[in-house]
Design an enzyme around this catalytic site. Structure first.
Site: not given
Lengths: 434, 443
Positions: A77, A137, A139, A347, A350, A353, A383
């Protein structure tokens, strides 16, 4: 039923959900409706000095980033502080506070960095009966070009100075709202504390350009063909805000300082997370701007249910509980070993992974001809990327290896003792293990 | 095709045990956690949401869906049950396609509504599975209220009254509580004894004494209830079934669809449920569809549902009509029965085609039938009841009848759609009005 009543720097509100200083809290009409909807408190949209109010642009003031299904994830904004007359605002604040004595009303302020300017406005605010002030303090657009907002927030010395003035000329709590557009947020927080601030609130919005119109070659939101950076907020900024909150919560110079958490709080869970990281309460804006004031009902019921389930009776029971577990990388346990595990029943094949691991990580997922995906423990470093890209919740999990087992990747036995980088033999600066 | 499907007459054991189980399994499998999250994610949290307006019990649908989305489905259940204590059954039997889901902005925009009914079931089933009853009874008021009929209206009324601290005595004519939830809904919509479990769960509020096997007018009189209690709520069902008005209406093989549905719901062994080879169901409402579909699922070879007006006038929703068609039920509209044939048991029913104003066309059709179910409406029975409007009890907006101290709601009361959810709303609202009256306006 738990009691959500929260007292933050001596200010009590029926729940820890305050509306942040922003367009939703610009006037009496909104604030009354917000209180009727259940909000515990509001930080009234920033007031400026007496005199002709600021002028806002008349073109678009917001830009957005969307997720799937056009879910609003980030909002930017370029609206300034209130563009309504100071005295109109003050009268409204006084009226609303008188009618809602159990709710918190904090007045956000931004006047020039001169003692006289603060000395002039603070008695007027004191007279409204509001519960405290918040110094804007943070913006990052428009006002900062005029030496206010983030321009002050980026100079710790100014923060300390202005805070001191406020504590001198105002008797109630002073909250300093911090800008994230700075390298080390601990410095302005420490300055606020040095100046006598009762609390800090963070984060204000982040400098951002949400998109560029590739036909007009103008950043959005575009005003007559030109754009400027705005302040970024909404769910997208929550991780940044939480990191900054945690830095202040655990830094020696600022530890224990009350924090009001701001930045993408959209659900009860977001609020609980901020509070676990040390915030005494939270402030919300984008969620209300996206879904309306009613959104607080979910925050209230959700936090209540969670607290019930956990046995917490008061919000103070869990505030800051995650702070001791927030540490530096060097203190993480290098003897903690985990492996990814794929639940074959969940699973859906897809293959995301596999693509992620094979192309960009450790080639630790195998794919069979009939699309069965399985983890190769001898390659997996745990990971977590496969977990993060998997579209099915809990299908892939990270399973801790038990002490005494052999990690097939390193052929090392999993050690029961905690050991971190400071003692690791590969670290040239390592100190000998005790 | 199993040979037993070809056997003429009303026979048991037309299908294998596995086929019965498959046919009468849950119509919609419950959503799992992931499915619920995906479905909840589609809700836009509309302002002044059309779905909420469309719900007869005014459930805050956007709020409960958001509560599911944020991982607090118990809070979602409470949001639902606060408005509709039978939210679990309504999630199964509400014609959502003509209520909340019909007006969902995503139905209007994309033809794919948020799965409100299934999400409601996800939340309420989750809470009930934990055995949690989320409401606490207020301190007793020492006021006593009689509730007649333990169906949706009576149960909703009794629960709300009990919650407000009144002592409730619930009278019900049947062996088991639940009313149409227990006896009048297709088995595949309420599997695993759900109706009975829901009643047990509801009664956990306390303060409700249940008297089964007590029928108004035979074991207990309204005058007696008026003198024994501070208030009376009438929530009984419609005991009478409309006849076909034809000679031969009483032939063997011709029965009431409501009895067939009730018997099937109470059957321990589906294979022991006899069903004809050629079944004709006469009527166009939900009872007709429930009877026709279940006749097919029991192994009837040919099932025909015949309605005297056009499809558009059928009380059964389009969704229900399509469900019937998908199970192999043939639907004939604009045909009225004009003769029953057969030496002894019924063999054929003859219909005359009519136009939308029921004007005969002179064209007829004969349908083979060894079993016929009447489903052309039910009527209120009883004498000495408060004033009627049409053939039902006349009530105010809050269920007050012409007699001071007597309220009514559900199927026996005039007005409203004859839906479970409407009955719940009427029972609940009457309870609130009863409470206001008993407590002198202090609620």
């Amino acid at each position: 039923m738990v009691d959500l009543t929260t007292t933050f720097i001596g200010i009590t509100s029926p729940n820890p959900f305050w509306l942040a200083s922003a367009p939703p809290t610009d006037k009496e009409y909104n604030v009354r409706r917000a209180f009727e909807a259940g909000w515990g408190g509001v930080v009234w949209k920033t007031l400026g000095s007496e005199g002709p109010p600021v002028v806002n642009v008349n073109g678009p003031r917001y830009g957005a980033i969307y997720g799937a299904d056009r879910r609003l994830l980030g909002l930017n904004n370029i609206e300034l502080i209130t563009d309504r007359d100071l005295f109109t605002n003050l009268e409204e604040i006084k009226r609303v506070k008188a009618d809602y004595p159990d709710r918190a009303i904090i007045v956000s302020l931004m006047v020039p960095c001169e003692e006289e300017a603060w000395k002039a406005i603070l008695p007027l605010v004191e007279d409204t009966g509001a519960d405290g002030i918040e110094l804007n303090f943070g913006c990052p657009h428009g006002m900062s070009e005029r030496g206010m907002g983030a321009a002050v927030g980026q100079v710790p010395e100014y923060i300390e100075m202005v805070t001191r003035w406020c504590k001198r000329y105002y008797s109630k709590p002073v909250i300093v709202k911090l800008t994230p557009n700075i390298t080390d947020v601990r410095k302005p927080a420490a300055a606020a504390r040095a100046g006598g601030a009762d609390a800090v609130s963070l984060i204000n919005t982040i400098n951002s350009i949400t998109s560029v119109n590739l036909d007009s070659m103008s950043p959005e939101p575009s005003i007559d063909g030109k754009g400027t950076h705005g302040g970024y907020c909404g769910p997208a900024v929550k991780p940044i805000a939480m990191s900054m909150v945690s830095e202040i919560a655990r830094a020696e110079a600022t530890a224990g300082m009350p924090i009001s958490g701001i930045g993408g709080v959209t659900t009860w869970r977001d609020a609980a997370e901020f509070m676990a990281l040390g915030c005494g309460n939270v402030q919300v804006c984008t969620a209300a701007m996206t879904y309306g004031f009613k959104i607080v009902q979910e925050m209230i019921s959700g936090l209540s249910q969670w607290m019930d389930e956990k046995g917490y009776e008061n919000t103070t029971d869990f505030v800051g509980m995650a702070v001791p577990n927030t540490t530096d990388w060097q203190y993480l346990n290098l003897n903690y070993i985990a492996k990814a595990k794929i639940d074959q029943d969940l699973c859906i094949s897809c293959g995301r992974c596999f693509a992620a691991c094979e192309d960009t990580s450790h080639q630790a997922i195998a794919m069979s001809e009939d699309r069965v995906f399985s983890v190769i423990d001898a390659e997996c470093v745990a990971c977590n990327l496969c977990v993060n890209v998997c579209p099915v919740e809990n299908c892939i999990t990270m399973e801790q290896m038990p002490v005494g087992a052999v990690d097939p990747r390193t052929d090392r036995v999993v050690d029961k003792d905690y050991a971190n980088w400071t003692t690791h033999p590969n670290n040239p600066s390592a100190t000998a293990a005790e | 095709m199993p040979a037993d499907m070809l056997a003429q007459g009303i026979q048991t054991g037309r299908l294998s045990a596995e086929q019965y189980d498959a046919n009468f399994a849950d119509l919609h499998a419950p959503l799992d956690d992931h499915e619920a999250l995906v479905a909840a994610d589609r809700c836009y949290f509309c302002h002044d949401a059309p779905c909420m307006t469309a719900c007869p019990t005014d459930i805050d649908i956007p709020l409960f869906i958001r509560q599911i989305a944020t991982g607090t489905s118990d809070a979602a259940a409470k949001t639902i049950l606060t408005q509709n204590i039978l939210g679990g059954m309504c999630a199964r039997v509400c014609p959502t396609e003509t209520l909340c889901e019909e007006v969902c902005v995503r139905e209007v925009a994309e033809g794919k509504p948020v799965l409100i009914g299934q999400l409601q079931r996800y939340a309420t089933d989750g809470l009930m599975a934990k055995g949690v009853h989320p409401f606490v009874r207020a301190e007793t008021t020492d006021k006593r209220v009689a509730v007649v009929g333990a169906g949706p209206a009576g149960l909703a009324c009794a629960h709300r009254l009990a919650m407000l601290g009144h002592d409730v005595t619930l009278y019900d004519a049947r062996a088991k509580a639940g009313g149409l939830n227990e006896y009048g809904i297709a088995a595949y919509k309420s599997t695993d004894e759900f109706a009975a479990k829901e009643v047990d769960w509801l009664l956990q509020i306390g303060g409700i004494v249940v008297n089964q096997g007590v029928a108004l007018g035979s074991n207990v009189s309204l005058a007696q209830l008026q003198s024994d209690f501070d208030a009376v709520f009438l929530g009984m069902g419609l005991g009478g079934v409309n006849g076909l008005g034809l000679d031969g209406d009483d032939k063997d093989g011709i029965t009431d669809a409501v009895d067939f549905i009730a018997e099937l719901r109470q059957a321990n062994e589906l294979g022991a449920m006899p069903i004809g080879r050629d079944v004709v169901v006469i009527g166009g409402g939900m009872t007709a569809v429930d009877a026709a579909v279940q006749a097919k699922l029991l192994g009837a070879l040919n099932v025909t549902l015949v309605y005297r007006r056009s499809r558009a006038r059928m009380n059964a929703s389009v969704y229900e009509q399509d469900l019937a068609a998908s199970k192999g039920v043939r639907i004939i509209t604009n045909a009225s029965p004009n003769a029953v044939h057969g030496n002894g048991p019924v063999r054929e029913v003859e219909f005359e085609y009519t136009d939308d104003d029921l004007k005969p066309t002179g064209q007829t059709v004969r349908l083979m039938a060894d079993q016929v179910f009447r489903a052309i409406g039910q009527t209120l029975q009883g004498e000495g009841l408060p004033d009627l409007e049409g053939r039902k009890i006349k009530v105010s907006d809050t269920g007050a009848t012409s007699v001071k101290g007597i309220w009514a709601g559900g199927d026996c009361a005039f007005g409203g759609d004859d839906l479970t959810v409407t009955a719940v709303a009427e029972g609940r609202d009457a309870a609130i009005d009863i409470n206001a009256n008993l407590m002198g306006g202090v609620t």
